[in-house]
Scaffold this active site. Structure first.
Site, PDB file in Angstrom:
ATOM      1  N   THR A 110      -5.046 -38.075 -16.334  1.00  0.00           N
ATOM      2  CA  THR A 110      -4.300 -38.041 -17.607  1.00  0.00           C
ATOM      3  C   THR A 110      -4.426 -36.260 -18.429  1.00  0.00           C
ATOM      4  O   THR A 110      -4.006 -35.778 -18.491  1.00  0.00           O
ATOM      5  CB  THR A 110      -4.551 -38.823 -18.467  1.00  0.00           C
ATOM      6  OG1 THR A 110      -5.861 -38.057 -19.280  1.00  0.00           O
ATOM      7  CG2 THR A 110      -3.934 -39.522 -18.410  1.00  0.00           C
ATOM      8  N   ASN A 142      -5.343 -31.828 -16.915  1.00  0.00           N
ATOM      9  CA  ASN A 142      -4.787 -30.900 -16.297  1.00  0.00           C
ATOM     10  C   ASN A 142      -5.255 -30.695 -14.885  1.00  0.00           C
ATOM     11  O   ASN A 142      -4.629 -30.702 -13.770  1.00  0.00           O
ATOM     12  CB  ASN A 142      -4.913 -29.917 -16.673  1.00  0.00           C
ATOM     13  CG  ASN A 142      -4.734 -29.566 -18.217  1.00  0.00           C
ATOM     14  OD1 ASN A 142      -3.128 -29.813 -18.525  1.00  0.00           O
ATOM     15  ND2 ASN A 142      -4.587 -27.951 -18.414  1.00  0.00           N
ATOM     16  N   VAL A 143      -6.925 -30.912 -14.278  1.00  0.00           N
ATOM     17  CA  VAL A 143      -7.659 -31.155 -13.250  1.00  0.00           C
ATOM     18  C   VAL A 143      -6.776 -32.367 -12.423  1.00  0.00           C
ATOM     19  O   VAL A 143      -6.871 -31.865 -11.088  1.00  0.00           O
ATOM     20  CB  VAL A 143      -8.606 -30.950 -13.663  1.00  0.00           C
ATOM     21  CG1 VAL A 143      -9.650 -30.935 -11.831  1.00  0.00           C
ATOM     22  CG2 VAL A 143      -9.187 -29.759 -14.089  1.00  0.00           C
ATOM     23  N   SER A 149      -5.793 -44.327 -23.398  1.00  0.00           N
ATOM     24  CA  SER A 149      -5.132 -43.005 -22.466  1.00  0.00           C
ATOM     25  C   SER A 149      -4.602 -44.490 -21.661  1.00  0.00           C
ATOM     26  O   SER A 149      -3.903 -44.296 -20.046  1.00  0.00           O
ATOM     27  CB  SER A 149      -4.905 -42.028 -21.505  1.00  0.00           C
ATOM     28  OG  SER A 149      -5.564 -41.269 -22.172  1.00  0.00           O
ATOM     29  N   CYS A 161     -15.769 -22.759 -11.685  1.00  0.00           N
ATOM     30  CA  CYS A 161     -14.086 -22.652 -11.301  1.00  0.00           C
ATOM     31  C   CYS A 161     -14.057 -21.120 -10.908  1.00  0.00           C
ATOM     32  O   CYS A 161     -13.832 -20.676  -9.918  1.00  0.00           O
ATOM     33  CB  CYS A 161     -12.755 -22.952 -12.408  1.00  0.00           C
ATOM     34  SG  CYS A 161     -12.922 -21.991 -13.738  1.00  0.00           S
ATOM     35  N   HIS A 209      -7.713 -17.401 -12.727  1.00  0.00           N
ATOM     36  CA  HIS A 209      -8.849 -16.953 -13.201  1.00  0.00           C
ATOM     37  C   HIS A 209      -8.739 -15.360 -12.902  1.00  0.00           C
ATOM     38  O   HIS A 209      -8.690 -15.189 -11.358  1.00  0.00           O
ATOM     39  CB  HIS A 209      -9.957 -17.187 -13.167  1.00  0.00           C
ATOM     40  CG  HIS A 209     -10.225 -18.115 -13.618  1.00  0.00           C
ATOM     41  ND1 HIS A 209     -10.073 -18.289 -14.901  1.00  0.00           N
ATOM     42  CD2 HIS A 209     -11.178 -19.096 -13.373  1.00  0.00           C
ATOM     43  CE1 HIS A 209     -10.060 -19.741 -15.246  1.00  0.00           C
ATOM     44  NE2 HIS A 209     -11.405 -20.044 -15.106  1.00  0.00           N
TER      45      HIS A 209
END
Length: 340
Positions: free
Chosen positions: A11, A13-14, A40, A130, A243
């Site tokens: 659920t 973002n990633v 969730s 990241c 980024h």
């Protein structure tokens, strides 16, 4: 014959991006399970043209599953990743928990794909930070040619690196500045992020660096070469996704900027956009949704004998997290599991 794949943290973002990329790249899947915390449970998640309902990570049985992509943070990973691994399911972990464990390979497929073969010690493979992932994609082909001695990097990291809370904070702060009656306050960042930059990502360490900066140093050494010296300054900027990094590189041997440009054009995962004219470079807005690590502003550094400057931009939710994890799964399939 395909794989039985689990996405834990589906659920977030990633996690959602992992599902998007699995579908986009047509990863060979026979069965897929999406897991989330109990709060969730039952949330509907899109996967290609299907809609999946989340199952409870706490009670899920990983027995018989091939690969688990984890995007749940270090605390939950510490509890559930060993359970999955013990059940015979290979974990690809996006948290920082296992990155510095000598028995866990830290993998960026364009750079050190063969390292996945070390998965068997713990049945776990780590995904890098990241900001490190996109940098090492650009550094490795140059290192192979001229041996990197030292890297000085300054990052411009988007708020999506802080998850949904970061995105919401930038949005809400921006609105509150235009409409002061909103009286908005946030605990996501120590200072205002809207129309501002914050030279502070993760916790401070004893030497004055932040944990994010330390990660870039330690991970670059583990992924490419422990002899490379790295110093980093990591900065949060008011960008939603993507980024950027200004990278200064000192080599053992001379490397001409034109040759460096040619090397990077041929390097896996790299896209060179480098024209010396207005707009002849890539910015975060343009990289969103793309798989590539974009490289611009390639130029000689005349202040040292063997130096180059480059500008590196990538979608941090993709190459910096979800895409890299799926690429690891692809390599794992090709080199180890050999089902798809």
């Amino acid at each position: 014959m395909g794989y039985k794949v689990v996405v834990a943290g589906a659920t977030g973002n990633v996690g959602r991006e992992m599902l998007n990329i699995l579908a986009e790249r047509e990863f060979p899947i026979d069965e897929i399970a999406v897991l989330a915390s109990r709060k969730s449970l039952g949330t509907e998640i899109s996967f290609g043209d299907k809609t999946l309902k989340t199952k409870d990570l706490d009670t899920f049985d990983f027995t018989g599953w091939d690969i688990a992509l984890f995007a749940v943070g270090s605390t939950a990973t510490k509890e559930y990743a060993p359970k999955a691994a013990a059940a015979g399911c290979i974990v690809i972990d996006n948290s920082s928990l296992y990155r510095y464990d000598p028995d866990v390979p830290l993998v960026v497929p364009e750079v050190n794909a063969d390292a996945v073969l070390g998965y068997a010690k713990k049945n776990i493979i780590a995904n890098p930070n990241c900001s490190t992932a996109q940098m090492v994609v650009a550094l490795k082909p140059l290192h192979d040619r001229a041996r990197i001695k030292r890297v000085v990097v300054s990052t411009y990291q988007s708020v999506s690196g802080s998850g949904k809370a970061g995105i919401d904070t930038l949005w809400d702060e921006t609105k509150s500045i235009y409409n002061p009656t909103d009286n908005y306050s946030s605990e996501t960042y120590p200072k205002q992020i809207a129309f501002n930059v914050i030279p502070h990502i993760d916790v401070f360490m004893e030497d004055g660096s932040t944990k994010e900066e330390w990660k870039m140093v330690a991970e670059t050494k583990k992924i490419i070469d422990p002899a490379i010296k790295v110093t980093a300054t990591c900065v949060r900027v008011p960008v939603f996704v993507g980024h950027s990094e200004a990278v200064n590189i000192e080599f053992e041997d001379f490397l001409d900027e034109d040759e460096a440009r040619d090397i990077l054009r041929e390097a896996p995962g790299c896209m060179v956009i480098d024209k010396r004219e207005d707009g002849g470079y890539v910015t975060p807005v343009e990289c969103v949704g793309d798989y590539a690590t974009f490289i611009s502003r390639i130029r000689q550094d005349s202040t040292i004998d063997n130096g180059l400057n480059i500008w590196v931009v990538s979608d941090n939710l993709r190459k910096g997290a979800a895409l890299n994890a799926v690429q690891i799964a692809e390599v794992l399939g090709q080199k180890v599991l050999k089902k798809g």
